[in-house]
Design a protein around this motif. Structure first.
Motif, short mmCIF file in Angstrom:
data_model
loop_
_atom_site.label_atom_id
_atom_site.label_comp_id
_atom_site.label_asym_id
_atom_site.label_seq_id
_atom_site.Cartn_x
_atom_site.Cartn_y
_atom_site.Cartn_z
N VAL A 1 35.62 37.93 52.72
CA VAL A 1 36.45 38.42 53.09
C VAL A 1 37.39 39.54 51.87
O VAL A 1 37.42 40.25 52.11
N LEU A 2 37.31 38.44 50.83
CA LEU A 2 38.18 39.09 49.47
C LEU A 2 37.16 40.32 49.02
O LEU A 2 37.89 40.98 48.92
N ALA A 3 35.69 39.62 48.92
CA ALA A 3 34.58 40.78 48.68
C ALA A 3 34.68 41.64 49.21
O ALA A 3 35.04 43.09 48.88
N VAL B 1 43.46 49.87 42.52
CA VAL B 1 44.37 49.59 43.91
C VAL B 1 43.08 48.42 44.49
O VAL B 1 43.98 47.67 44.77
N ALA B 2 42.11 48.48 45.13
CA ALA B 2 41.41 47.52 45.79
C ALA B 2 41.97 45.73 44.66
O ALA B 2 41.69 45.39 45.25
N LEU B 3 41.72 46.35 43.08
CA LEU B 3 41.51 44.95 42.24
C LEU B 3 43.41 44.79 42.32
O LEU B 3 43.36 42.93 42.62
N VAL B 4 44.41 45.49 42.47
CA VAL B 4 45.69 45.12 42.63
C VAL B 4 45.89 44.37 44.31
O VAL B 4 46.68 43.38 44.35
N ILE C 1 47.18 40.15 46.93
CA ILE C 1 47.36 39.73 48.37
C ILE C 1 46.96 37.41 47.84
O ILE C 1 47.48 36.82 48.63
N ALA C 2 45.90 37.82 47.20
CA ALA C 2 45.23 36.42 47.50
C ALA C 2 45.52 34.90 46.52
O ALA C 2 46.43 34.45 47.31
N LEU D 1 46.03 31.41 48.72
CA LEU D 1 44.21 31.56 49.21
C LEU D 1 43.85 30.42 49.22
O LEU D 1 42.70 30.21 49.84
N GLY D 2 43.65 29.77 47.88
CA GLY D 2 42.66 28.84 47.27
C GLY D 2 41.86 29.65 47.24
O GLY D 2 40.58 28.80 47.71
#
Length: 620
Positions: free
Chosen positions: A236-238, A260-263, A268-269, A274-275
């Protein structure tokens, strides 16, 4: 100094923007290489600064790139495998190879190779770039779904017998170095073998498992097992990273969507705890030179990698100079290719000393710099300084970035780096070669060969083979085209105007042949048939050579063979209007005067005709 700071505001904004764009890519390329995110950052910092300072393209932003990282990844994996799977043991040799690549680039610039890079055929570059994209995509599938082979206990278990064998082999090697003979002191071997721990076997098994799953073929081999063990959070993160990178571009391109995607995804993670699996920790503080690479250096350890370093340096040269051309087109300027190679070489050499991965001119970052106002070398230097400041200030924060986020970033890089222009052109390219029942374009064949060999075998050898095939194809095409204009085969050819007065009674004794066009490897097979055209009644052959401007070594030996055959038949050969280059070639191997003496070489047909009338009699 005035011109250096003439565009301070634009260069500062361009450099800062390019540095921000480079940050996620530097981290991702570092992780992908196997040396960790700090290696990508160090490479970006030092290459950007020093390549800009000493290079020949004012607006170029340099740093780790997809092609350079893909090749580096292969080099690193090979050297690590040769050092018992230990990066710590392999690191000095790895950095020496990177340093050699940088020094070779400097040498290439000093001897003026830069201007010749443009002659590399497009199909080779196209196949290579597409292969880079495929390699990145295949190798990032596993981290994007959260599967790491060395952490899969059931998968690692398969390698325990092999691990025990490897450890035992290492013991025997150590004993051989110490001068211990196993047959004479078997008790020592048993003693050392009994000291092997389960932890040692487990670690060796993990190393073998990771090695087996490395590269494109390894990734494909373990993919079915990986799919059965998907970590859904990592996936999901990827996917979220990929979605934001492509989606945010549709909103605005002012802010880099990769950043933007990185930040956003990392925030959020981390914020929701989120482990997830983070990237390895980025060391804090000022980068320190890895001087141990020199203390542990041995010629024997790096000699096998000299060709690899050369290939890496050439790839960096191509990558950089292609970006320089893009910068020229945007800024209406002209880069200095040899100076650019020197700058790239200095940047890569210094980056290697500090433990950074090699890089080259980066097209996207260069375009961003130019669009943001960068015009001078200062912009590239500021980009490097910007990355150093970010690393020093935000190193601990960057260490919390999810590994899946960087995998997602790399997947978009892999998709973007492919040469879609070349792929789209495949159906429309002329099919000029035949392979069995198939008709293919030679350009398509070269591209496919380079693509497949790069993806599933070896990037460096693939490019070399592609260049050889492209050169052979080029020689054949030029040979065919030249042979079409070259006439050495027609028996019933028309007489030239100055032959109108040739004595009719001597036409059986004298055979006249016109050679039109170069005598080279492409026309020798036709020329070799010339002796078969000469009637048995002839005792003299006149070769009119005024239109044979050039002769290569193949043509030279074909001429020698023909003259040798005619001499065995007691047929004399006369040369008319022999030009400078063919004469020089024939004098080198003594065709002149051994087969054709000076007395049989005439500047005009009229002088040759006079000699014929005085010396040849009608015998038929």
């Amino acid at each position: 100094m005035k011109s250096f700071f003439s565009n301070l505001k634009g260069d500062a904004f361009g450099g800062i923007t390019a540095g921000i764009v480079a940050l996620p890519l530097a981290l991702a390329f570092g992780v992908s290489s196997g040396l960790g995110p700090e290696a990508g950052l160090y490479g970006a910092i030092f290459i950007s600064f020093f390549a800009a300072l000493f290079g020949g393209t004012a607006t170029q932003i340099s740093g780790p790139t997809a092609p350079m990282t893909a090749v580096s990844m292969v080099i690193i994996a090979g050297i690590v495998a040769a050092n018992d799977g230990s990066i710590e043991k392999a690191l000095p040799a790895i950095l020496i190879v990177f340093l050699m690549a940088g020094l070779i680039q400097i040498a290439l610039g000093l001897i003026g190779i830069g201007k010749y890079i443009r002659y590399i055929p497009y199909p080779v570059v196209s196949g290579f770039m597409t292969a880079i994209g495929v390699i990145i995509l295949l190798t990032q599938i596993l981290p994007s779904i959260g599967y790491y082979p060395k952490e899969d206990a059931a998968f690692v278990q398969k390698f325990i017998p092999q691990a025990e064998e490897v450890i035992l082999e290492n013991i025997l090697k150590d004993e051989a170095k110490e001068g211990i003979l196993v047959l004479e002191n078997f008790e020592e071997t048993i003693k050392r073998g009994s000291q092997i721990t389960a932890d040692q076997i487990r670690k060796e098994s993990q190393t073998l498992a990771a090695k087996d799953a490395s590269g494109t073929i390894g990734a494909l081999k373990v993919l079915p097992r990986a799919i059965q063990n998907i970590n859904w959070l990592e996936l999901v993160l990827a996917l979220s990273t990929i979605f934001i990178i492509y989606g945010f571009k549709r909103i605005t391109k002012v802010i880099p969507s990769t950043l933007v995607a990185l930040v956003v995804v990392s925030g959020i993670a981390y914020g929701f705890n989120l482990g997830y699996r983070p990237i390895s920790e980025i060391p804090g503080g000022i980068p320190i030179p890895k001087l141990e690479m020199f203390t542990s250096f041995s010629l024997a350890s790096v000699t096998p990698y000299i060709f690899t370093a050369l290939a890496l340096s050439l790839l960096g040269a191509i990558d950089s100079l292609l970006t320089s051309v893009v910068a020229d087109n945007m800024t209406k300027t002209k880069h200095k290719p040899n100076k650019e190679l020197i700058g790239q070489g200095i940047g890569n050499s210094i980056a290697a000393i500090f433990g950074g991965i090699p890089g080259a001119g980066a097209t996207i970052r260069t375009v961003v710099n130019i669009n943001a106002g960068g015009k001078t070398k200062l912009s590239g230097m500021i980009a490097g300084i910007m990355l150093l400041v970010i690393m020093l200030a935000l190193g601990p924060v960057a260490s919390k970035i999810p590994a899946a986020v960087l995998a997602g970033i790399l997947i978009t890089v892999g998709i973007g780096v492919m040469d879609y222009k070349g792929l789209k052109a495949i159906p429309s390219l002329p099919k000029d070669i035949k392979l069995g029942p198939l008709k293919l374009s030679s350009e398509v064949l070269i591209m496919i060969v380079v693509l497949l060999l790069s993806t599933f075998w070896d990037l460096i050898y693939a490019v070399g083979i592609g260049l050889v095939i492209a050169s052979l194809m080029f020689m054949k095409k030029i040979g065919d085209l030249t042979a079409e204009r070259s006439d050495v085969k027609s028996l019933n050819e028309e007489s030239w105007p100055d032959e109108a007065n040739f004595p009719v009674n001597l036409k059986e004794e004298v055979f006249i042949k016109h050679l039109k066009g170069p005598l080279f490897f492409g026309s020798t097979s036709d020329f070799q048939q010339l002796t078969l055209q000469i009637p048995n009644t002839a005792s003299i052959v006149i070769l009119r050579l005024g239109r044979m401007q050039y002769m290569d070594q193949s043509g030279l030996y074909a001429m020698e063979d023909m003259l040798l055959e005619l001499k065995s038949r007691d047929v004399d050969v006369l040369f008319v209007d022999l030009l400078k280059q063919p004469r020089y070639m024939m004098e080198r191997i003594d065709i002149i005067p051994d087969f054709v003496p000076e007395a049989h070489i005439f500047k005009s047909f009229n002088k040759c005709l006079t000699w014929i009338k005085e010396n040849i009699k009608d015998t038929h």
